[in-house]
Design a protein around this motif. Structure first.
Motif, mmCIF file in Angstrom:
data_model
loop_
_atom_site.group_PDB
_atom_site.id
_atom_site.type_symbol
_atom_site.label_atom_id
_atom_site.label_comp_id
_atom_site.label_asym_id
_atom_site.label_seq_id
_atom_site.Cartn_x
_atom_site.Cartn_y
_atom_site.Cartn_z
ATOM 1 N N ARG A 171 93.483 6.301 68.186
ATOM 2 C CA ARG A 171 92.248 6.884 67.656
ATOM 3 C C ARG A 171 92.468 8.383 67.445
ATOM 4 N NH1 ARG A 171 87.377 4.234 68.828
ATOM 5 N NH2 ARG A 171 86.375 6.174 69.471
ATOM 6 N N CYS A 191 90.900 11.937 65.797
ATOM 7 C CA CYS A 191 89.730 12.638 65.284
ATOM 8 C C CYS A 191 90.165 13.567 64.157
ATOM 9 C CB CYS A 191 89.087 13.438 66.419
ATOM 10 S SG CYS A 191 87.460 14.086 66.014
ATOM 11 N N VAL A 192 89.482 13.521 63.021
ATOM 12 C CA VAL A 192 89.820 14.346 61.865
ATOM 13 C C VAL A 192 88.627 15.223 61.502
ATOM 14 C CG1 VAL A 192 90.469 14.358 59.420
ATOM 15 C CG2 VAL A 192 91.494 12.688 60.977
ATOM 16 N N ILE A 209 91.429 10.581 54.689
ATOM 17 C CA ILE A 209 91.182 9.627 55.771
ATOM 18 C C ILE A 209 91.323 8.197 55.256
ATOM 19 C CG2 ILE A 209 89.398 8.693 57.294
ATOM 20 C CD1 ILE A 209 88.352 11.566 57.627
ATOM 21 N N ILE A 247 94.050 5.408 56.844
ATOM 22 C CA ILE A 247 93.777 4.097 57.449
ATOM 23 C C ILE A 247 94.369 2.969 56.605
ATOM 24 C CG2 ILE A 247 91.750 4.877 58.712
ATOM 25 C CD1 ILE A 247 90.003 3.644 56.549
ATOM 26 N N THR A 249 92.557 4.136 63.958
ATOM 27 C CA THR A 249 91.117 4.334 63.834
ATOM 28 C C THR A 249 90.860 5.836 63.745
ATOM 29 O OG1 THR A 249 90.559 2.352 65.099
ATOM 30 C CG2 THR A 249 88.882 4.065 64.964
ATOM 31 N N ILE A 250 89.993 6.225 62.801
ATOM 32 C CA ILE A 250 89.686 7.633 62.602
ATOM 33 C C ILE A 250 88.265 7.933 63.051
ATOM 34 C CG2 ILE A 250 89.345 9.461 60.888
ATOM 35 C CD1 ILE A 250 92.244 8.901 61.198
ATOM 36 N N ALA A 307 85.743 10.525 62.178
ATOM 37 C CA ALA A 307 85.462 11.573 61.203
ATOM 38 C C ALA A 307 84.381 12.480 61.776
ATOM 39 C CB ALA A 307 84.999 10.960 59.880
ATOM 40 N N VAL A 351 86.696 3.467 60.709
ATOM 41 C CA VAL A 351 86.246 4.860 60.677
ATOM 42 C C VAL A 351 84.933 4.944 61.438
ATOM 43 C CG1 VAL A 351 85.470 6.803 59.280
ATOM 44 C CG2 VAL A 351 87.363 5.383 58.472
ATOM 45 N N ALA A 375 96.903 13.184 59.639
ATOM 46 C CA ALA A 375 96.354 12.164 60.537
ATOM 47 C C ALA A 375 97.450 11.223 61.018
ATOM 48 C CB ALA A 375 95.255 11.382 59.819
#
Length: 352
Positions: free
Chosen positions: A5, A7-8, A24, A28, A35-36, A38, A55, A315
């Motif tokens: 996971r 974070c972006v 993003i 993915i 998993t992002i 956002a 997401v 990412a």
């Protein structure tokens, strides 16, 4: 692959948030186990998360801009995407954080919330300064670890020693270099060269940095004669942007030369693949960003003038660092920083 996971920061960079969102989406799509989270204003991230699998939205109403003074901004804008992104790591909600926002703000938030390693000085436990580090292609066909690239414009000689130690650990753990050759960037290779500051760093590095071989020049960042080149964040950022500017100029001149005649156009067609490879090598988009060494979590900072490709690769680079057990590199750094306190070192190793 191991599920990760990341974070972006949707508000990071000079471009519109849509560029980050598209990055993003590309990330993915490239990594089915990613998993992002956002992080950004709710009106931007929530609709995006609802329309994308893997997401999740992390609402952050405040924004730290490139014009903000980094440290006061981190202290006052506690609901900004940068602060909330770093806090997500500390709280265990994310394995890593990627942002193309303010380098100083990300470094400050990382130090405050992701938590740096500590060292012993004058009977006190002090936090080290995280060091912005990346690898640059060199003329020997390998990679040179370059630090600091802009996180710390003003430092002490003791900070430079730790930058060198962390850079060497990174070269060993990530690049597989057995005995990294470490150089201190100055205006000449002679021991007597340098400013008053670099001259004060030289004896400390010679005494405390394994593999230190002396001063080097700016050109040695890409010469291949050194595995690690160390400088302060001000000079490092100027050097990095000079290299980027020179690379863009060279590519523009080559394009102009090829397109200026029929023969040049034919040559360009024949060399299209090689020119594409050269452009990719010189572009920062392929790496996505630089890592902040010295933190207990993975934080990657991208270039402000970012692109969809750069966000995607940033990412993915953060995810790769987590999967590659960046803890191995962090443990090597912990060993350097904690050698005067074996009990705390054991604690840090277990924490990884």
């Amino acid at each position: 692959m191991k599920p990760v996971r990341i974070c972006v920061d949707v508000m990071g960079g000079d471009e519109e948030p849509r560029v980050v969102l598209d990055g993003i989406s590309a990330a993915i799509a490239a990594d089915p186990d990613l998993t992002i989270l956002a992080v950004g204003p709710a009106e931007i991230v929530e609709p995006f998360a609802e329309s994308h699998d893997r997401v999740e939205a992390l609402a952050a109403p405040d924004v730290i801009t490139m014009e903000d003074d980094p440290i006061p901004a981190v202290m006052t804008k506690r609901k900004s995407s940068i602060v909330i992104g770093c806090r997500a790591i500390k709280r265990g909600n994310a394995d890593g954080f990627f942002s193309a926002g303010s380098t100083g703000a990300v470094a400050a938030a990382g130090t405050a919330y992701v938590t740096p390693f500590k060292y012993e000085a004058d009977g006190e436990r002090r936090s080290i300064r995280p060091c912005l580090t990346s690898t640059l292609p060199n003329m020997a066909g390998g990679l040179t670890v370059f630090c600091d690239m802009g996180a710390n414009p003003d430092v002490e000689p003791s900070d430079m020693v730790r930058f060198a130690q962390m850079g060497a650990a990174y070269a060993s753990c990530v690049l597989g270099v057995d005995a990294p050759r470490v150089g201190l960037m100055a205006n000449g290779t002679e021991d007597s060269k340098g400013s008053a500051f670099t001259k004060s760093c030289f004896p400390l590095m010679r005494e405390q940095v394994d593999g230190f071989v002396g001063n080097c020049e700016g050109g040695d960042i890409v010469s291949g004669g050194y595995d690690v080149v160390v400088t302060d964040g001000f000079a490092g950022n100027v050097a990095l942007k000079s290299i980027e500017g020179a690379a863009k100029f060279m590519m523009a001149e080559l394009k102009s030369a090829f397109m200026g005649s029929l023969g040049g156009k034919v040559a360009a067609l024949l060399l299209k693949k090689q020119m594409g490879e050269l452009k990719a090598k010189l572009s920062g988009d392929a790496k996505g960003g630089a890592v902040l060494l010295g933190l207990r979590g993975v934080v990657v900072i991208g270039h402000g003038a970012t692109s969809v490709e750069a966000v995607k690769n940033g990412a993915l680079a953060a995810a790769e660092a987590v999967r590659a057990e960046a803890a191995e590199c962090k443990s090597a750094i912990a060993e350097l920083e904690q050698k005067n306190d074996p009990q705390d070192q054991a604690t840090l190793m277990t924490h990884q």
